[in-house]
Scaffold this active site. Structure first.
Site, PDB file in Angstrom:
ATOM      1  N   GLY A  21       4.120   8.688  -0.643  1.00  0.00           N
ATOM      2  CA  GLY A  21       5.113   8.458   0.607  1.00  0.00           C
ATOM      3  C   GLY A  21       6.672   8.509   0.155  1.00  0.00           C
ATOM      4  N   ARG A  82       0.982  13.673  -1.011  1.00  0.00           N
ATOM      5  CA  ARG A  82      -0.057  13.099  -1.411  1.00  0.00           C
ATOM      6  C   ARG A  82      -1.081  14.142  -2.173  1.00  0.00           C
ATOM      7  NH1 ARG A  82       0.979   9.166   2.985  1.00  0.00           N
ATOM      8  NH2 ARG A  82       1.916   7.211   1.729  1.00  0.00           N
ATOM      9  N   ASP A 113       1.873   2.746  -6.648  1.00  0.00           N
ATOM     10  CA  ASP A 113       0.633   2.235  -7.512  1.00  0.00           C
ATOM     11  C   ASP A 113      -0.165   3.512  -7.550  1.00  0.00           C
ATOM     12  OD1 ASP A 113       0.158   1.862  -4.864  1.00  0.00           O
ATOM     13  OD2 ASP A 113      -0.714  -0.245  -5.270  1.00  0.00           O
ATOM     14  N   THR A 136       8.632   2.374  -3.393  1.00  0.00           N
ATOM     15  CA  THR A 136       7.883   2.080  -2.046  1.00  0.00           C
ATOM     16  C   THR A 136       8.086   1.111  -1.148  1.00  0.00           C
ATOM     17  OG1 THR A 136       5.678   1.339  -1.253  1.00  0.00           O
ATOM     18  CG2 THR A 136       6.180   0.439  -3.105  1.00  0.00           C
ATOM     19  N   ASP A 138       6.964  -0.611   0.630  1.00  0.00           N
ATOM     20  CA  ASP A 138       6.179  -1.836   0.710  1.00  0.00           C
ATOM     21  C   ASP A 138       6.410  -3.134  -0.403  1.00  0.00           C
ATOM     22  OD1 ASP A 138       4.756  -0.690   2.791  1.00  0.00           O
ATOM     23  OD2 ASP A 138       3.046  -0.120   1.601  1.00  0.00           O
ATOM     24  N   ASP A 140       5.098  -3.525  -3.320  1.00  0.00           N
ATOM     25  CA  ASP A 140       3.729  -4.274  -3.664  1.00  0.00           C
ATOM     26  C   ASP A 140       3.603  -3.676  -4.937  1.00  0.00           C
ATOM     27  OD1 ASP A 140       3.214  -1.632  -2.728  1.00  0.00           O
ATOM     28  OD2 ASP A 140       1.367  -2.325  -1.633  1.00  0.00           O
ATOM     29  N   ARG A 182       0.333  -1.394   5.066  1.00  0.00           N
ATOM     30  CA  ARG A 182      -1.027  -1.256   5.171  1.00  0.00           C
ATOM     31  C   ARG A 182      -2.031  -2.261   4.458  1.00  0.00           C
ATOM     32  NH1 ARG A 182      -1.737   4.733   4.448  1.00  0.00           N
ATOM     33  NH2 ARG A 182      -1.002   4.122   2.253  1.00  0.00           N
TER      34      ARG A 182
HETATM   35  O1  F6P Z   1       2.697   3.270   1.286  1.00  0.00           O
HETATM   36  C1  F6P Z   1       3.873   3.107   2.020  1.00  0.00           C
HETATM   37  C2  F6P Z   1       3.464   3.267   3.606  1.00  0.00           C
HETATM   38  O2  F6P Z   1       4.771   3.020   4.070  1.00  0.00           O
HETATM   39  C3  F6P Z   1       2.583   2.336   4.239  1.00  0.00           C
HETATM   40  O3  F6P Z   1       3.071   0.979   4.591  1.00  0.00           O
HETATM   41  C4  F6P Z   1       2.187   2.898   5.359  1.00  0.00           C
HETATM   42  O4  F6P Z   1       0.857   2.333   5.810  1.00  0.00           O
HETATM   43  C5  F6P Z   1       2.147   4.414   4.965  1.00  0.00           C
HETATM   44  O5  F6P Z   1       3.006   4.416   3.951  1.00  0.00           O
HETATM   45  C6  F6P Z   1       2.105   5.449   5.882  1.00  0.00           C
HETATM   46  O6  F6P Z   1       1.834   6.536   5.249  1.00  0.00           O
HETATM   47  P1  F6P Z   1       1.977   7.972   5.723  1.00  0.00           P
HETATM   48  O7  F6P Z   1       3.339   8.442   5.985  1.00  0.00           O
HETATM   49  O8  F6P Z   1       1.054   8.899   5.273  1.00  0.00           O
HETATM   50  O9  F6P Z   1       1.593   7.798   7.494  1.00  0.00           O
END
Ligand code: F6P
Length: 333
Positions: A21, A82, A113, A136, A138, A140, A182
């Site tokens: 992401g 991804r 990660d 990220t 997040d 994490d 998430r």
């Molecule tokens: O991993 C980072 C993140 O922002 C998460 O918090 C979230 O759930 C996800 O990416 C959303 O990803 P996408 O862009 O695939 O909807």
């Protein structure tokens, strides 16, 4: 400072990629890798769309001007993806063949990660030199206090909630605001403390609807004119709509609204903190490669550079600052 001549493993060409992401600050990091690579007399390639670009042989030459005027821009000029194909041995084999054919001596991988889990497998199967940079929203990732993108994202959240608070207060409303996360509650926790939220619901702790109702009733009895509950999207009690519905059945006093902040949290111009972090890690990544470091993720721990193996990044869990939940609870009185 590394001497310009020091290049312990004779690296001549590096490639930089952004994977997983996106987040604010990726461009600042790409710029830092490209410019420091050129500073150390390396050839630098960019890989388009992360691991997908390695598999599709999508490399572009990066010069100093290729990264002009991108420091302040969100997203990634290299694009990201991804990659399911990189999870399979055939995909990784193709990636390795393309890296070798392009004469790339080492990779700089900007990832999360999941990306480093992929690098752990890739580098155990093939002889590839690399270093990783954590990114990220997040925050994490094990092995660093801060990942690129997080600071901007929490600031976006706080700005958005300040605005929601204005309208909530005018109408005496209760808002449930859903933020990203998430598997991790860092955005919710910092965004919640930074915006004075009444309650913060995160995946790391068990959410009890009765407890939220108690907190809201306490606020009501103290004549609060607005209340905000922050819900991390991965909370065990469900998303903001579901939780709002359950709470509403027991706490009818306030007019209730739900707001999902969504992908606005992933975009926008990076904060100064993210620009500096990205610049620092970008230059340090190139220097780490020249010093002979290999297959490690760089990070900052207590404001000092740290190096963590992909295996540890992939398998260990970052400690959650639960102490801050207590602070948030005290301040929500
Ligand atoms: O991993 C980072 C993140 O922002 C998460 O918090 C979230 O759930 C996800 O990416 C959303 O990803 P996408 O862009 O695939 O909807």
């Amino acid at each position: 400072m590394l001497s310009k001549k020091m290049n312990k493993v004779n690296i001549k060409k590096i490639a930089v990629l952004t994977t997983g992401g996106d987040c604010p600050g990726l461009n600042a990091a790409v710029r830092a890798v490209v410019r420091s690579g050129i500073y150390y007399k390396l050839e630098v390639l960019g890989v388009v769309r992360g691991y997908e670009g390695l598999i599709d042989n999508n490399f572009i030459e990066m010069k100093s001007h290729s990264v002009s005027n991108i420091l302040q821009r969100g997203g990634t000029v290299l694009k990201t993806a991804r990659s399911d194909r990189f999870m399979k041995p055939e995909g990784r084999q193709k990636a390795f063949e393309n890296i070798s054919a392009a004469g790339v001596d080492a990779l700089v991988v900007l990832g999360g990660d999941g990306s480093f889990r992929g690098m752990d497998v890739f580098t155990s199967e093939h002889k590839v030199r690399s270093v990783g940079i954590p990114k990220t929203i997040d925050n994490d990732i094990y092995g660093t206090d801060f990942a690129i993108g997080y600071d901007t994202a929490v600031n976006t959240v706080v700005q958005a909630i300040d605005k929601i608070r204005d309208t909530a207060d005018s109408h005496d409303r209760l808002f449930f605001v859903e933020v990203m996360g998430r598997d991790a509650g860092m955005i919710a926790l910092f965004g919640g403390i930074g915006s004075g939220a009444e309650a913060i619901l995160i995946p790391e702790t068990n959410t009890r609807i009765e407890r939220i109702v108690e907190i809201l009733e306490r606020g009501w009895s103290r004549k609060k004119t607005s209340m905000i509950v922050i819900v991390a999207e991965g909370d065990d009690a469900g998303g903001a709509y579901e939780i709002a519905r359950s709470v509403k059945q027991r706490f009818k006093q306030f007019d209730t609204r739900v707001s999902i902040l969504g992908h606005v949290q992933r975009g926008g111009s990076p904060s100064c903190a993210d620009r500096v972090l990205a610049s620092r890690l970008g230059v340090s990544a190139v220097e780490a490669l020249l010093e002979g470091r290999n297959n490690v993720m760089l990070g900052l721990i207590d404001n000092k550079l740290s190096y963590t193996s992909y295996k540890d990044v992939a398998s260990r869990k970052k400690e959650f600052p639960s102490e801050l939940m207590r602070i948030a609870e005290i301040l929500s009185l």
